[in-house]
Design an enzyme around this catalytic site. Structure first.
Site, PDB file in Angstrom:
ATOM      1  NE  ARG A 174      39.903  35.333  31.929  1.00  0.00           N
ATOM      2  CZ  ARG A 174      39.423  34.350  32.625  1.00  0.00           C
ATOM      3  NH1 ARG A 174      38.122  34.269  32.873  1.00  0.00           N
ATOM      4  NH2 ARG A 174      40.210  33.401  33.092  1.00  0.00           N
ATOM      5  NE  ARG A 178      32.815  29.301  37.082  1.00  0.00           N
ATOM      6  CZ  ARG A 178      33.503  28.636  37.992  1.00  0.00           C
ATOM      7  NH1 ARG A 178      32.875  28.039  38.985  1.00  0.00           N
ATOM      8  NH2 ARG A 178      34.812  28.559  37.918  1.00  0.00           N
ATOM      9  NE  ARG A 251      49.007  46.405  48.676  1.00  0.00           N
ATOM     10  CZ  ARG A 251      48.772  47.174  49.726  1.00  0.00           C
ATOM     11  NH1 ARG A 251      49.599  48.140  50.060  1.00  0.00           N
ATOM     12  NH2 ARG A 251      47.690  46.981  50.471  1.00  0.00           N
ATOM     13  NE  ARG A 282      43.150  34.828  51.316  1.00  0.00           N
ATOM     14  CZ  ARG A 282      43.518  34.001  50.343  1.00  0.00           C
ATOM     15  NH1 ARG A 282      42.602  33.453  49.553  1.00  0.00           N
ATOM     16  NH2 ARG A 282      44.797  33.725  50.130  1.00  0.00           N
ATOM     17  CD  GLU A 302      45.516  35.608  53.420  1.00  0.00           C
ATOM     18  OE1 GLU A 302      45.405  36.359  52.427  1.00  0.00           O
ATOM     19  OE2 GLU A 302      45.677  34.379  53.326  1.00  0.00           O
ATOM     20  CE1 TYR A 350      49.651  35.283  43.111  1.00  0.00           C
ATOM     21  CE2 TYR A 350      48.610  34.336  41.164  1.00  0.00           C
ATOM     22  CZ  TYR A 350      48.765  34.392  42.538  1.00  0.00           C
ATOM     23  OH  TYR A 350      48.041  33.544  43.340  1.00  0.00           O
ATOM     24  CG  ASP A 352      47.810  30.397  39.827  1.00  0.00           C
ATOM     25  OD1 ASP A 352      47.678  31.021  40.893  1.00  0.00           O
ATOM     26  OD2 ASP A 352      47.011  30.506  38.872  1.00  0.00           O
TER      27      ASP A 352
END
Length: 369
Positions: A174, A178, A251, A282, A302, A350, A352
Site C-alpha cells: 500500500r 492523505r 541490501r 537521502r 546515504e 525488517y 522498527d
C-alpha cells in the site's frame, strides 16, 4: 564439568540484546553482552561531533502506538517532541512527504481533496482491473504516473539496486494517500528522539551488566559458548549455521559524513533524493533531530549498495528465494535447545525499533515469567 559462569551470553549489543539483557538482569540472571563492534548500541549508536549526536548508521526515529513501550523507553531517557516530516527533492523541486494535500498542491497546483482524488482516479483507472506483476505496476495502480515517476521510481530502484519492473509487487502493498495538509510521516501516537542521543538509552538498558566490545563470537565460539547456560544470538542466522545452505541476501548502506562550517544546511532533518541520476537516496542533517543550535552542522549522505563481507547488512531481501532459504535456517534454529534467536538479522525481517523492543520483551516474559 565446571558450571557456566553466566546464565546468558548475549551476542550483539543492539536493541534486542540490550533489552533482553536488562530484563534478564532484573530477574537476577547473570548476563554477558558481547559485540564485535567497538561500541554498544548496534545501529542506534550515536557519535558526538561538535556537540551534535550523529546517527552513525542512518536516521533512527522512534515511533510507536504502544503506550507501554513508549513509557518503557522513556524510563531510561526522556524523548523529545521531534516529528518526522521529510521532504523529497526531485530535480531541484521540493515535495512534502508522506503523500498529502501539500504534495498534491506542489505537483498539480490544486487545493482541494476532491481535485486530488479526481487526478489520482484518472491516472490509476487503467490499472484497476489488472493484477500487478511487479512493483512498478503496483505503484501505478495505487498512486498513478506523476507520483510514481517523480517520487517513487528512482528512489526505489536506488534503494533496492534493481529495476522496479524486476521487483515483486508485495514490497509496496500500500502507499498511504492523505487528503489532509499533514506532513507528519508517522501515524503513531508517540514519536521522538532520546534527549542526548540513543546512547543514553543503551547505557540505561545495560547499566550494571558486564559488556565486552571488539569481541567476534565466531572467532572464539566454543570458548564463549562455554561461558553461559544459554546463548541469545542476534546476528545473521545463516552465519550462525556456517552458511550451510547458502547466504541470505541483504541490501546495505554506505554513509558519507561531512562536517560543515554553517549552522543550517537544508532546514530539515531528512531530505530524500528521488531522481535516479543522484547516487544517494537521502541527506540527513542530524542537528535537527534535537533542535540543535550549534554553529556547525553535520550531514550524512546515504548510498545504497549490495551487502557483502565488507559492509553491514541492513535490509533483508524478502523475495521467494530468500524466504525459502530463511525458512530452512529457521527450522534448524528451532532444533537448537540452548540458543535463542532474536532481532532483525536472526529473524531475517525488517523491524522498527519499537517492534524489536516488543519482541525482546515478549521473549523474556516467556522465558522468565
Amino acid at each position: 564439568m565446571r558450571e557456566p559462569e553466566y546464565d546468558f551470553l548475549i551476542v550483539g549489543a543492539g536493541l534486542y540484546g540490550a533489552v533482553f539483557a536488562h530484563e534478564a538482569h532484573k530477574k537476577g540472571k547473570k548476563c554477558l553482552v558481547i559485540d564485535k563492534r567497538e561500541h554498544l548500541g548496534g545501529n542506534t549508536y550515536c557519535e558526538d561531533v561538535d556537540g551534535i549526536n550523529i546517527h552513525k548508521y542512518g536516521a533512527h526515529i522512534f515511533h510507536t502506538n504502544d503506550k507501554f513501550i513508549w513509557d518503557y523507553v522513556n524510563s531510561f531517557v526522556p524523548f523529545n517532541r521531534y516529528t518526522n516530516s521529510p521532504l523529497a527533492n526531485y530535480k531541484g523541486e521540493l515535495y512534502n512527504l508522506p503523500f498529502n494535500m501539500n504534495t498534491f498542491r506542489q505537483l498539480w497546483g490544486i487545493s482541494t481533496p476532491d481535485e486530488a482524488k479526481a487526478i489520482i482516479a484518472e491516472q490509476t483507472k487503467e490499472y484497476k482491473d489488472k493484477i500487478p506483476s511487479n512493483l512498478e505496476e503496483q505503484a501505478l495502480s495505487l498512486v498513478g504516473k506523476d507520483i510514481y515517476e517523480k517520487l517513487i521510481k528512482g528512489y526505489t530502484e536506488k534503494q533496492w539496486g534493481r529495476k522496479a519492473t524486476e521487483l515483486p509487487a508485495f514490497i509496496i502493498k500500500r502507499l498511504p494517500l492523505r487528503f489532509t495538509y499533514d506532513n507528519n510521516y508517522f501515524n503513531d501516537d508517540h514519536q521522538g528522539i532520546p534527549v542526548g542521543g540513543y546512547n543514553k538509552l543503551t547505557e540505561g538498558l545495560l547499566e550494571g551488566i558486564e559488556c565486552r566490545t571488539n569481541v567476534d563470537f565466531f572467532k572464539d565460539r566454543k570458548k564463549l559458548e562455554s561461558l553461559a547456560k544459554q546463548v541469545v544470538f542476534t546476528g545473521k542466522i545463516d552465519e550462525y549455521f556456517d552458511y550451510r545452505h547458502g547466504k541470505l541476501e541483504y541490501r546495505s548502506l554506505h554513509f558519507e559524513h561531512t562536517t560543515l562550517d554553517q549552522d543550517n544546511y537544508q532546514g530539515n532533518a531528512v531530505v530524500n533524493y528521488t531522481e535516479a541520476s543522484i547516487p544517494y537516496t537521502r541527506i540527513i542533517e542530524h542537528k535537527h533531530f534535537e533542535f540543535g543550535k550549534q554553529k556547525a552542522s553535520v550531514i550524512t549522505k546515504e548510498y545504497p549498495l549490495e551487502a557483502s563481507s565488507d559492509n553491514e547488512p541492513y535490509y533483508p531481501i524478502n523475495d521467494a528465494k530468500n524466504t525459502d532459504l530463511f525458512n530452512t535456517y529457521k527450522k534448524m534454529a528451532e532444533q537448537e535447545t540452548t540458543t535463542i534467536f532474536g532481532g532483525r538479522l536472526a529473524e531475517y525481517r525488517y523491524y522498527d525499533m519499537h517492534q524489536v523492543i516488543g519482541a525482546a520483551l515478549a521473549k523474556t516474559r516467556k522465558l522468565l515469567p
